[in-house]
Design an enzyme around this catalytic site. Structure first.
Site, short mmCIF file in Angstrom:
data_model
loop_
_atom_site.label_atom_id
_atom_site.label_comp_id
_atom_site.label_asym_id
_atom_site.label_seq_id
_atom_site.Cartn_x
_atom_site.Cartn_y
_atom_site.Cartn_z
N HIS A 73 0.82 -1.22 0.00
CA HIS A 73 0.00 0.00 0.00
C HIS A 73 0.85 1.27 0.00
O HIS A 73 0.39 2.34 -0.39
CB HIS A 73 -1.01 -0.01 1.16
CG HIS A 73 -0.46 0.25 2.52
ND1 HIS A 73 -0.17 -0.75 3.42
CD2 HIS A 73 -0.19 1.41 3.18
CE1 HIS A 73 0.26 -0.22 4.56
NE2 HIS A 73 0.26 1.09 4.43
N ASP A 210 1.23 -7.71 2.09
CA ASP A 210 1.39 -6.26 1.91
C ASP A 210 2.87 -5.91 1.76
O ASP A 210 3.49 -5.35 2.66
CB ASP A 210 0.77 -5.54 3.10
CG ASP A 210 0.45 -4.08 2.80
OD1 ASP A 210 0.92 -3.57 1.78
OD2 ASP A 210 -0.28 -3.47 3.60
N SER A 634 3.99 1.91 8.55
CA SER A 634 3.76 1.00 7.43
C SER A 634 5.05 0.78 6.67
O SER A 634 5.72 1.74 6.26
CB SER A 634 2.70 1.59 6.49
OG SER A 634 1.43 1.59 7.08
#
Length: 702
Positions: A73, A210, A634
């Site tokens: 992402h 991810d 992240s």
């Protein structure tokens, strides 16, 4: 008071500045970390020298040729910008088998490598006086910061910043090498990288791959350079060894990255404002905007691709804000803070001669919350990409007439290339009728807001929802070349323009500037009072032996924890691992649970190879840890006790979202991609053999 005197952490709470880690030797040893704390504190040594910021996400080098790994992402914008309806890398994935096939990540893509951090509190605050107004104090501090940044950036290879810590108690100047040529190397299909989509976002169990790879490029002299076919991969002086040996329940982990913002030291009144006013308003705004985007892009494949990243970003903010509200409903954090605040005020009354501080503190926080309401209304009233670009261009023209040192931060010469990149990037995420629909609906929502929260004088200057279509017909800013051409024009050209959005930007400028000036006054008062409060809080917490770490502020931090399950409610235990069999169980053949056939076949045939966990009997996908993380983490490297890469941070459990305000060690869990799943996908599904060969991978002993 210096944070060097911070006491030790308890549980696994704390987002620590690297230089604080030597104070945590006992804690690190307790959980089983073998890397010397002094080494972790040194930004020039492994593993900290391998950490990378992407300007909103984290990453780490995994080869000496500038290869970095981060979340899917985090690279989604680069994937989306290179995708078309015919060549859809979002759904099909992308893999460059050679360096020549690697694609530009985008004009605004950057990598930042932190190499120097220095305490500049004395230089920043020198010259401030109690007699200054809030605005005067804020401007003085900002001017000192701009001078420190200018001095630091004499070498144009670096980007510098001077963020505050503990809400203005300390300031550190941070120097980062800024790499401007970033390329997309590999991203699996979103059927892997976003498996479960928004349904599974912030949920556990999770089965999301991810991860993505980017590469840093520089000039042939080894220094950062503008994107060019002549550039070469950056020679990263350090990188992480990848360990496929795996983890088990209870194993220690270290996590390093660039967490965005937390609010651990905010007052009960600020929590109630977020819970009762700010967050509900944001949720309603996100939902409305997403609904408009969905309706405006439906049936238009090109528009859907262009707004995929926009919608994904809004959806993520929505889910997080909803999670915060759910967390506030589940546990009365305001009441917990009330008790802490009462205890602190009692302590303060016995240890401070100046009792006026707390009254002043309450007053400045009330003014901050009141102004926040108006700023939110302003954001709704200006929710158009074309209008935002027009306002940016006009402000740049106005600021460009001043000496560079006197310009507003964000509009100095050092910022022009970033502004230009954002203006160019709009081409990949803009469709006229979609932006028109968003702005029309935003104005309708603005008109329904309580009039006491609308900035004075704004209503009469805004277009009516019915007149929005005419604005788009009478503007050329949707054309990228036209938009970029305005970068070279002066303020007079804007004031004489007949472009509808340029005219609107000029008309709205004074209202926006008025809000800015009021924000300076409020911020200046906050910057004067809050540090005094924080100094007292630190002394109070130190007296209790509790942790004193700064709130997250997008600077490099280290946290630690263990692989751990949790119980979200009575009778329910979750974690700490999920496996590839769970992907098959969730698979429906429809988005967001539509796994690639090649992946399903590999699971069915049990082609697990060296990535099979001996305890689980299969390939692990995601795992939980007790590490203290938040947005911005992240892509953060998750390392084992020997500082080898064993996973990537990408999310938190739904029950953990309120950790931005309050860390509850019993239920706070971060969610990570297990590196074994990443390597397994690369080998068995996408055949990324070139990257597997490039990385240094430590496999389990046979």
């Amino acid at each position: 008071m210096s944070l060097a005197s911070s006491p030790l952490s308890y549980a696994d709470e704390g987002q620590w500045q690297p230089h604080q880690l030597p104070q945590l030797k006992a804690e690190l040893k307790r959980i089983g970390i073998t890397i010397p704390a002094e080494k972790l504190a040194d930004l020039s040594k492994h593993p900290m020298s391998a950490m990378v910021s992407l300007g909103g996400c984290s990453a780490s080098f995994v080869s000496d040729s500038g290869l970095v790994v981060t979340n899917h992402h985090c690279a989604y914008g680069a994937v989306q910008r290179n995708s078309t309806a015919e060549k859809n890398y979002i759904s099909n994935g992308f893999l460059a088998k050679t360096r020549a096939e690697e694609l530009p990540a985008g004009p605004d893509s950057r990598m930042y490598i932190t190499d120097k951090v220095e305490n500049v509190t004395e230089q920043v605050l020198s010259g401030t006086t109690p007699a200054m107004s809030g605005k005067q104090r804020h401007e003085h501090v900002q001017n000192r910061i701009k001078a420190l940044i200018a001095d630091c950036e004499q070498d144009k290879a670096y980007r510098c910043s001077v963020p505050s810590f503990h809400r203005g108690l300390e300031y550190y100047r941070i120097r980062q090498m800024m790499i401007r040529d970033v390329r997309l190397v590999y991203a699996p299909s979103d059927k892997i990288g976003n498996y479960g989509g928004d349904v599974d976002n912030f949920e556990w169990p999770r089965h999301t791959g991810d991860f993505s790879f980017l590469r840093a490029y520089v000039g042939k002299d080894g220094r950062p350079a503008d994107p060019s076919a002549d550039n070469v991969p950056y020679h990263s002086k350090d990188f992480l060894v990848v360990s496929a040996q795996g983890l088990k329940n209870g194993d220690p982990i270290l996590l390093a990255g660039y967490p965005g913002t937390t609010s651990r030291y905010k007052l009960p009144e600020e929590i109630r404002f977020a819970r009762d006013a700010s967050y509900p308003a944001r949720v309603a705004e996100y939902k409305s905007d997403l609904s408009v985007i969905a309706a405006a892009t439906q049936g238009n494949a090109n528009a859907e691709v262009r707004y995929a990243s926009v919608a994904k970003s809004i959806n993520n903010r929505l889910k997080k804000t909803e999670g915060l509200l759910a967390g506030f409903a589940r546990k009365d954090i305001a009441a917990i803070k009330d008790a802490q605040d009462a205890e602190f005020r009692s302590w303060f009354s016995q240890h401070s001669a100046d009792q006026s501080l707390l009254k002043e503190l309450d007053a400045v926080i009330a003014s901050d919350m009141a102004l926040n309401e108006e700023e939110f209304a302003w954001s709704v009233a200006t929710n158009s990409d074309l209008l935002k670009n027009a306002r940016t261009l006009y402000r740049l023209a106005l600021e460009s007439s001043k000496p560079d040192a006197e310009r507003k931060a964000g509009y100095q010469q050092r910022d022009v290339s970033f502004i230009s990149a954002r203006l160019a990037r709009l081409e990949q995420s803009y469709v006229s009728n979609v932006d028109q629909a968003r702005y029309t609906a935003a104005l309708q929502r603005y008109n329904k807001l309580d009039s006491k929260f609308r900035p004075q004088g704004l209503d009469i200057l805004l277009p009516t929802p019915e007149s929005v279509a005419a604005l788009y017909r009478q503007s050329e800013l949707g054309n990228t070349a036209t938009r970029l051409a305005w970068l070279k024009k002066d303020a007079a050209a804007f004031q004489q323009s007949d472009d509808a959005f340029i005219r609107l930007a000029v008309k709205l400028h004074d209202i926006g500037l008025s809000l800015e000036e009021r924000r300076k006054e409020v911020d200046g008062n906050l910057e004067r009072v809050i540090p005094q409060y924080m100094q007292a809080v630190i002394a109070w917490k130190k007296s209790q032996g509790k942790p004193v770490y700064p709130d997250a502020n997008s600077t490099l931090r280290v946290t630690y924890g263990t692989v751990a399950p949790y119980s979200p409610r009575d009778g329910v235990s979750k974690g700490p691992f999920t496996t590839v069999e769970g992907i098959v169980e969730k698979h429906t053949g429809k988005t967001p649970f539509d796994a690639p056939e090649s992946l399903l076949a590999a699971v069915k045939e049990k082609r697990y190879g060296v990535f099979k966990d001996n305890v689980l009997g299969t390939v692990p996908v995601n795992f939980l840890s007790s590490a203290d993380t938040t947005g911005g983490n992240s892509g953060s490297a998750v390392m084992n006790k020997n500082s080898e890469l064993v996973g990537l941070n990408f999310d938190s459990t739904y029950e953990s979202i309120t950790k931005d305000w309050y860390f509850d060690s019993a239920i706070t869990r971060a969610i990570h991609v297990d590196i074994r799943y990443m390597l397994w996908v690369m080998k068995e599904v996408d055949h990324a053999d070139n990257l597997l060969k490039e990385m240094t991978i430590r496999y389990p002993a046979k």
